[in-house]
Design a protein around this motif. Structure first.
Motif, mmCIF file in Angstrom:
data_model
loop_
_atom_site.group_PDB
_atom_site.id
_atom_site.type_symbol
_atom_site.label_atom_id
_atom_site.label_comp_id
_atom_site.label_asym_id
_atom_site.label_seq_id
_atom_site.Cartn_x
_atom_site.Cartn_y
_atom_site.Cartn_z
ATOM 1 N N ALA A 335 70.540 -27.256 35.270
ATOM 2 C CA ALA A 335 69.393 -26.282 35.920
ATOM 3 C C ALA A 335 69.276 -24.717 35.483
ATOM 4 N N ALA A 336 70.802 -24.187 36.402
ATOM 5 C CA ALA A 336 70.643 -22.834 35.628
ATOM 6 C C ALA A 336 70.880 -22.432 34.943
ATOM 7 N N GLU A 337 71.713 -22.947 33.515
ATOM 8 C CA GLU A 337 71.589 -22.616 32.611
ATOM 9 C C GLU A 337 70.052 -23.130 31.398
ATOM 10 N N SER A 338 69.878 -24.093 32.219
ATOM 11 C CA SER A 338 68.044 -24.018 31.222
ATOM 12 C C SER A 338 67.168 -23.505 32.158
ATOM 13 N N LEU A 339 67.052 -22.348 33.135
ATOM 14 C CA LEU A 339 66.700 -21.425 33.440
ATOM 15 C C LEU A 339 67.434 -20.320 32.261
ATOM 16 N N ARG A 340 68.637 -19.396 31.732
ATOM 17 C CA ARG A 340 68.489 -18.904 30.844
ATOM 18 C C ARG A 340 68.616 -19.016 29.386
ATOM 19 N N ASP A 341 68.636 -20.088 29.369
ATOM 20 C CA ASP A 341 68.234 -20.922 27.787
ATOM 21 C C ASP A 341 66.674 -21.129 27.204
ATOM 22 N N ASN A 342 66.073 -21.859 28.251
ATOM 23 C CA ASN A 342 64.587 -21.485 27.495
ATOM 24 C C ASN A 342 63.960 -21.729 28.496
ATOM 25 N N LYS A 343 62.897 -20.860 27.464
ATOM 26 C CA LYS A 343 61.619 -20.159 27.880
ATOM 27 C C LYS A 343 60.435 -20.563 28.386
ATOM 28 N N ASP A 344 60.451 -21.902 28.349
ATOM 29 C CA ASP A 344 59.286 -22.803 29.364
ATOM 30 C C ASP A 344 59.794 -23.148 30.413
ATOM 31 N N HIS A 345 61.092 -23.245 30.805
ATOM 32 C CA HIS A 345 62.137 -22.982 32.311
ATOM 33 C C HIS A 345 61.780 -21.836 32.686
ATOM 34 N N ILE A 346 60.700 -21.433 33.770
ATOM 35 C CA ILE A 346 60.238 -20.298 34.400
ATOM 36 C C ILE A 346 60.481 -19.986 35.943
#
Length: 511
Positions: A335-346
């Motif tokens: 989840a932490a890495e997704s926040l960094r990598d995915n634009k719609d993870h807000i």
């Protein structure tokens, strides 16, 4: 008075408006280069002790911390050890939550460094000691939304916030992620820390990864930061996903999760564009894997997923089944890495997540929430804070926040946990009122709150095994018997508050 271009400015007018007349400063503007200015800025300090002194922290004040590293957190213990060496006393620790990692707090309470605690919850040796009367003052327990609201409205005033950031620049732009090779301790969203930084009188950022200005995007902007201190390490990211946020392989939990998914699918709320949150606990977190196939089959996509975010939610997002992720706290490094990598993870803060007084907060837009429970009683009241022995061993978290605002609140719990019944006549500690809990899913059937007859009718029509909560309680008692009433002393060791700040219950010292 005349200004630089010889215009007259009336002194009477200035007095009337409460304004001052401008005059050129004796010291001209700073014409040094960016790098020169950053090197001599007054925020970046050489030691935690220096930051504490500059903050003006004094005996009796309130200090705050976040728990985004959960069981891997180093920050709170590091700061309190420093405060003890500096001779500070009678402090209030207002952490967003406390974990097994914070057992050293016991000695700081005994020595008088810490006199009061406010938190969402606590576990381990610290919780056990407090349950047995360690502190003179009762711990005040607030939900995540209730804490954010209390900070915003001033009923919880923070003098100095000590916040760990996996990356920060020298003026304080801080983030829970990093992109450089020197990064050590990723935690993802700093949703709870963001509120502390905004409202605290002074904010000290601790980081083990100083990056070039500007650190962007910043979870906490430099304008909310007073001092930055470089430390060796903030925490162990591998321990974020442990305890209540671990990935379950327990067959019973998976059975409950599968049944909860069926309840959701037949509830009437499982429609294209729905919103969802899964709370902590193995069965609650596992629900997402069981709704995936049905979402694909029915061509249903969720508009957003909310709350503490797991790799399972990220997987659904990356498969195109969730439109946006609103993340107040990462439950694992995926989840932490997704926040960094995915634009719609807000990333959202605690106010945006669950402030009960603001209709713009995300819980007001929530269709479905799945929540674990330590105990549920025949009136659907829920306890997630104290164990069957009366000892504090959990956290309120966002339980009552989400339950009170979601259109459908689904509780998941086994009927029996380790020879202890989970369905009772009365829960030991009231955390979430039964009036906002709609369905209880167990390993022995599904009970629907009588206040939601339309849900019951839909589930019966779909062929689900529907029973009453009284029958679930009786089935547990047939196997393990009726538990004896717990014995408590008169001393109150904890106060449980509703998200709106009113007192729901008190916790007494265990006999």
């Amino acid at each position: 008075m005349k200004n630089e271009i010889n215009h007259e400015v009336s002194a009477d007018l200035l007095k009337h408006l409460g304004l001052e007349f401008y005059s050129e400063p004796e010291q001209g503007k700073d014409c040094s280069t960016l790098n020169e200015r950053l090197l001599k800025n007054g925020k970046f300090l050489t030691s935690l002790e220096e930051a504490i002194k500059k903050s003006g922290l004094q005996d009796g004040m309130t200090i705050s911390f976040h728990h985004h590293f959960r069981n891997g957190d180093y920050i709170l213990n590091m700061v309190l050890d420093t405060l003890a060496k500096m001779g500070l006393k009678h402090l209030t620790v207002a952490s967003s939550s406390l974990s097994t990692a914070h057992a050293p707090l016991i000695e700081h309470i005994k020595s008088g460094v810490v006199s009061k605690i406010e938190s969402s919850g606590m576990r381990g040796d610290l919780a056990d000691a407090i349950s047995h009367g360690l502190m003179k003052e009762p711990v005040i327990f607030r939900s995540h939304g209730g804490r954010a609201a209390a900070i915003a409205n001033g009923s919880l005033h923070i003098d100095v916030a000590f916040l760990g950031a996996p990356s920060a620049d020298v003026v304080g732009n801080s983030s829970g992620v990093y992109t450089n090779e020197e990064g050590k301790s990723i935690c993802g969203s700093l949703g709870y820390a963001k509120v502390d930084a905004r409202y605290a009188d002074k904010t000290i950022i601790l980081t083990d990864n100083v990056v070039p200005f500007p650190n962007s995007p910043a979870s906490i902007p430099a304008t909310d930061v007073d001092y930055v201190v470089k430390v060796d390490a903030l925490g162990d990211s591998s321990k974020i996903s442990s305890g209540a946020t671990r990935f379950t392989k327990n067959p019973r939990d998976l059975l409950i999760a599968e049944n909860a998914a069926k309840v959701i699918q037949e509830s009437g709320y499982f429609k294209d564009g729905f919103s969802i949150q899964t709370g902590s606990g193995g069965a609650a977190l596992a629900v997402t894997r069981f709704i995936t196939d049905e979402m694909i089959k029915r061509n249903i996509k969720a508009r957003f997923a909310l709350g503490g975010i797991t790799g399972q939610i990220v997987k659904l997002y990356e498969e195109g089944l969730i439109g946006k992720i609103l993340d107040v706290q990462g439950f694992d490094t995926i989840a932490a890495e997704s926040l960094r990598d995915n634009k719609d993870h807000i990333e959202i803060d605690g106010n945006q997540y669950a402030n009960p007084f603001n209709e713009g907060s995300a819980i007001h837009q929530l269709d479905i929430v799945i929540l674990s429970a330590l105990e549920v009683d025949v009136n659907f009241n829920v306890n997630v804070l104290t164990g069957s022995d009366g000892v504090i061993r959990g956290a309120i978290g966002g339980h009552p926040d989400t339950a009170s605002k979601a259109a459908l609140t689904v509780l998941v719990s086994p009927v029996i946990r380790g020879r202890i019944p989970c369905i009772l006549d009365k829960v030991n500690t009231l955390v979430t009122p039964g009036s906002v809990c709609d369905v209880l899913v167990t390993d022995q059937g599904v009970a629907v709150n009588p206040s939601r007859p339309e849900i019951k009718a839909r589930l019966i029509k779909a062929g689900l095994k529907i029973t009453t909560i009284e029958e679930l309680k009786e089935s547990a008692e047939k196997v393990v018997g009726k538990p004896d009433a717990l014995q408590f002393k008169d001393k109150v060791v904890g106060v449980v508050t509703h998200p709106d700040g009113r007192v729901l219950d008190v916790i007494h010292e265990v006999k």
